[in-house]
Design an enzyme around this catalytic site. Structure first.
Site, PDB file in Angstrom:
ATOM      1  N   GLY A  26       0.852  -1.188   0.000  1.00 52.98           N
ATOM      2  CA  GLY A  26       0.000   0.000   0.000  1.00 52.98           C
ATOM      3  C   GLY A  26       0.883   1.232   0.000  1.00 52.98           C
ATOM      4  CB  SER A  27       0.481   4.489   1.686  1.00 56.71           C
ATOM      5  OG  SER A  27       1.185   5.696   1.807  1.00 56.71           O
ATOM      6  CD  GLN A  28       4.973   4.692   5.053  1.00 55.47           C
ATOM      7  OE1 GLN A  28       6.163   4.453   4.825  1.00 55.47           O
ATOM      8  NE2 GLN A  28       4.526   5.918   5.111  1.00 55.47           N
ATOM      9  NE  ARG A  48      -5.904  -9.079   0.793  1.00 55.06           N
ATOM     10  CZ  ARG A  48      -6.856  -8.409   1.416  1.00 55.06           C
ATOM     11  NH1 ARG A  48      -7.640  -9.037   2.251  1.00 55.06           N
ATOM     12  NH2 ARG A  48      -7.033  -7.130   1.200  1.00 55.06           N
ATOM     13  CB  SER A  53      -0.991  -5.362  -2.907  1.00 58.93           C
ATOM     14  OG  SER A  53      -1.647  -4.306  -2.287  1.00 58.93           O
ATOM     15  CD  GLN A  86       0.349  -3.433  11.518  1.00 56.12           C
ATOM     16  OE1 GLN A  86       0.865  -3.543  12.630  1.00 56.12           O
ATOM     17  NE2 GLN A  86       0.616  -2.437  10.699  1.00 56.12           N
ATOM     18  CG  HIS A 108       1.618   3.464  14.088  1.00 62.42           C
ATOM     19  ND1 HIS A 108       2.073   4.352  15.039  1.00 62.42           N
ATOM     20  CD2 HIS A 108       0.270   3.460  14.192  1.00 62.42           C
ATOM     21  CE1 HIS A 108       1.034   4.868  15.687  1.00 62.42           C
ATOM     22  NE2 HIS A 108      -0.071   4.341  15.193  1.00 62.42           N
ATOM     23  CG  ASP A 191       1.604   8.531  14.577  1.00 63.03           C
ATOM     24  OD1 ASP A 191       2.264   9.193  13.754  1.00 63.03           O
ATOM     25  OD2 ASP A 191       0.649   7.802  14.254  1.00 63.03           O
TER      26      ASP A 191
HETATM   27  P1  NDP Z   1      -2.281   0.669   3.528  1.00 65.55           P
HETATM   28  O1  NDP Z   1      -3.666   0.888   3.981  1.00 65.55           O
HETATM   29  O2  NDP Z   1      -1.805   1.459   2.359  1.00 65.55           O
HETATM   30  O3  NDP Z   1      -2.056  -0.900   3.266  1.00 65.55           O
HETATM   31  C1  NDP Z   1      -2.632  -1.521   2.210  1.00 65.55           C
HETATM   32  C2  NDP Z   1      -1.972  -2.879   2.037  1.00 65.55           C
HETATM   33  O4  NDP Z   1      -2.457  -3.777   3.015  1.00 65.55           O
HETATM   34  C3  NDP Z   1      -2.272  -3.458   0.685  1.00 65.55           C
HETATM   35  O5  NDP Z   1      -1.107  -4.096   0.207  1.00 65.55           O
HETATM   36  C4  NDP Z   1      -3.353  -4.483   1.009  1.00 65.55           C
HETATM   37  O6  NDP Z   1      -3.355  -5.577   0.120  1.00 65.55           O
HETATM   38  C5  NDP Z   1      -2.889  -4.958   2.358  1.00 65.55           C
HETATM   39  N1  NDP Z   1      -3.972  -5.591   3.114  1.00 65.55           N
HETATM   40  C6  NDP Z   1      -5.133  -5.007   3.513  1.00 65.55           C
HETATM   41  N2  NDP Z   1      -5.890  -5.905   4.160  1.00 65.55           N
HETATM   42  C7  NDP Z   1      -5.206  -7.066   4.159  1.00 65.55           C
HETATM   43  C8  NDP Z   1      -5.473  -8.374   4.658  1.00 65.55           C
HETATM   44  N3  NDP Z   1      -6.607  -8.640   5.322  1.00 65.55           N
HETATM   45  N4  NDP Z   1      -4.554  -9.328   4.456  1.00 65.55           N
HETATM   46  C9  NDP Z   1      -3.412  -9.054   3.810  1.00 65.55           C
HETATM   47  N5  NDP Z   1      -3.092  -7.844   3.306  1.00 65.55           N
HETATM   48  C10 NDP Z   1      -3.988  -6.862   3.485  1.00 65.55           C
HETATM   49  O7  NDP Z   1      -1.289   0.840   4.772  1.00 65.55           O
HETATM   50  P2  NDP Z   1      -0.318   2.066   5.093  1.00 65.55           P
HETATM   51  O8  NDP Z   1       0.861   2.002   4.195  1.00 65.55           O
HETATM   52  O9  NDP Z   1      -1.101   3.329   5.217  1.00 65.55           O
HETATM   53  O10 NDP Z   1       0.135   1.678   6.583  1.00 65.55           O
HETATM   54  C11 NDP Z   1       1.025   0.602   6.834  1.00 65.55           C
HETATM   55  C12 NDP Z   1       1.700   0.848   8.184  1.00 65.55           C
HETATM   56  O11 NDP Z   1       2.506   2.022   8.086  1.00 65.55           O
HETATM   57  C13 NDP Z   1       0.719   1.100   9.332  1.00 65.55           C
HETATM   58  O12 NDP Z   1       1.274   0.560  10.501  1.00 65.55           O
HETATM   59  C14 NDP Z   1       0.686   2.615   9.442  1.00 65.55           C
HETATM   60  O13 NDP Z   1       0.356   3.089  10.722  1.00 65.55           O
HETATM   61  C15 NDP Z   1       2.138   2.947   9.110  1.00 65.55           C
HETATM   62  N6  NDP Z   1       2.369   4.292   8.599  1.00 65.55           N
HETATM   63  C16 NDP Z   1       1.611   4.778   7.562  1.00 65.55           C
HETATM   64  C17 NDP Z   1       1.844   6.024   7.066  1.00 65.55           C
HETATM   65  C18 NDP Z   1       1.085   6.549   5.886  1.00 65.55           C
HETATM   66  O14 NDP Z   1       1.295   7.712   5.582  1.00 65.55           O
HETATM   67  N7  NDP Z   1       0.241   5.804   5.199  1.00 65.55           N
HETATM   68  C19 NDP Z   1       2.876   6.908   7.655  1.00 65.55           C
HETATM   69  C20 NDP Z   1       3.697   6.264   8.643  1.00 65.55           C
HETATM   70  C21 NDP Z   1       3.411   5.012   9.118  1.00 65.55           C
HETATM   71  P3  NDP Z   1      -4.504  -5.761  -1.018  1.00 65.55           P
HETATM   72  O15 NDP Z   1      -4.113  -4.900  -2.176  1.00 65.55           O
HETATM   73  O16 NDP Z   1      -4.428  -7.211  -1.309  1.00 65.55           O
HETATM   74  O17 NDP Z   1      -5.800  -5.324  -0.401  1.00 65.55           O
HETATM   75 MG    MG Z   2       1.727  10.099  12.106  1.00 66.45          MG
END
Ligand code: NDP
Ligand code: MG
Length: 339
Positions: A26-28, A48, A53, A86, A108, A191
């Site tokens: 996802g984003s990170q 998955r 993704s 998670q 995080h 945070d």
């Molecule tokens: P996202 O919401 O962007 O994560 C999405 C990812 O999670 C995709 O790859 C998705 O896969 C996968 N996913 C979702 N549900 C499931 C599931 N049930 N089983 C397996 N995979 C799954 O996350 P972020 O990047 O926002 O956050 C990740 C971590 O980073 C968190 O701990 C957050 O607190 C931390 N963080 C985030 C920041 C941000 O700006 N976004 C900044 C600093 C820290 P699929 O495509 O298959 O659905």
């Molecule tokens: Mg923050």
């Protein structure tokens, strides 16, 4: 004196000795994986199979594996899926592949700090938390810079956990700008407080209240949008670069006098005591319990609140204005179909 680690303090090659599984794209996941690869990291993306993704990561040329296989293969497992998911994914697909000397990593501290994930003895538990959205982690790296990161060590079994975290942080670009050491508790609580009280919750409520006040008083919603929302970025850019003083230096005396006399009237001791209440609920775990119950129970309230927010008049006005002007189209970091 505050210790800030930069590339000169860090063994940057250390990270190349480890197999790294990035769980999630996802984003990170996107931002960190792209940078790590360019810095010479040996990585796979745990996904998955055939999910969105999986397809996106393979389009970028990454090797992907089901999460379980990635966790088994890797020495370092960086969990980058939403916080509320998670613990479940950890329990079902990761925990059984943790053995002595592996590194479990987070961006995080939420799940570790609130005890939702309890790694076994012998596992190193570390954090590298970039202080920016994943798309900015990437764009700053490609611009030859990097975003600041926090690092923390919860459990150090192998004796080099801080060095590994620093080397990882450098590989995603943070050694170019600066890395600070903190704890899981401090990162998690500050945070959450920052996003609830100031950055996200406080800021969007302030914008909407200002917008409503002007519109209810009969002013044009377009004018209201410009005055309380659009210009916010310009003010924040000044604060970001030179603090509140440089912002004051740049604005008119009129604006500065209004700021100094009216700001404190608005954000008064009452507001501060509400901030203290928000912090209390973060510290005593009430907020975390509420969030997890909401997310595990169908998210009805969350969805309702999100819909209400999206239907606020400011959103329609803003959309219309942004489609006429072009300020938001240049250099857009997010393309939802790709990253
Ligand atoms: P996202 O919401 O962007 O994560 C999405 C990812 O999670 C995709 O790859 C998705 O896969 C996968 N996913 C979702 N549900 C499931 C599931 N049930 N089983 C397996 N995979 C799954 O996350 P972020 O990047 O926002 O956050 C990740 C971590 O980073 C968190 O701990 C957050 O607190 C931390 N963080 C985030 C920041 C941000 O700006 N976004 C900044 C600093 C820290 P699929 O495509 O298959 O659905
Ligand atoms: Mg923050």
């Amino acid at each position: 004196m505050l210790k800030v680690y930069t590339n000169a303090d860090i063994n940057r090659d250390l990270i190349k000795n480890y197999k790294i599984a990035i769980i999630g794209f996802g984003s990170q996941g996107y931002g960190q994986a792209m940078n790590l690869r360019d810095s010479g990291g040996n990585i796979v993306i745990g996904v998955r199979p055939e999910g969105a993704s999986d397809i996106k990561a393979r389009d970028y040329g990454f090797k992907t594996m089901p999460i379980e296989d990635a966790a088994e293969w890797a020495d370092i497992i960086q969990i980058l899926i939403p916080d509320e998911i998670q613990a479940k994914v950890y329990k079902e697909q990761i925990a059984q592949h943790l053995c002595e000397g592996k590194y479990l990593m987070f961006s995080h501290g939420f799940n570790i700090h609130y005890g939702l994930i309890n790694p076994p003895e012998g596992v190193n538990v570390i954090m590298v938390a970039p202080k920016a959205p994943g798309h900015t982690v990437r764009s700053e790296y490609t611009a030859g810079r990097g975003v600041p990161s926090l690092v923390a060590v919860q459990k150090d079994f192998s004796g080099n956990s801080l060095d590994v975290a620093l080397s990882y942080a450098a590989a995603i670009g943070s050694g170019e700008t600066g890395i600070l050491e903190t704890s899981f508790r401090e990162e998690t609580e500050t945070d959450l407080f920052g996003e609830q009280a100031v950055l996200c919750g406080g800021c969007s409520a302030l914008i909407k209240a200002g917008f409503d006040t002007l519109v209810e008083a009969g002013y044009s919603p377009y004018m209201a949008y410009f005055e309380v929302c659009h210009e916010l970025k310009l003010i924040v850019d000044l604060i970001y670069q030179g603090g509140i003083s440089d912002m004051h230096y740049s604005i008119s005396n009129n604006a500065e006098y209004g700021d100094l006399t009216r700001g404190k009237f608005l954000i008064d001791e009452d507001v501060k005591s509400k901030m203290k209440k928000i912090l209390d609920d973060i510290q005593n775990g009430k907020y975390a319990t509420e969030f997890m119950q909401e997310m595990n129970g169908g998210s009805r309230n969350f969805k309702k609140l999100r819909e209400e927010s999206e239907n606020h008049q400011i959103e329609k006005i803003g959309k219309e204005l942004r489609s006429i002007f072009n300020w938001s189209k240049e250099g857009k970091l997010v393309d939802r179909s790709k990253n």
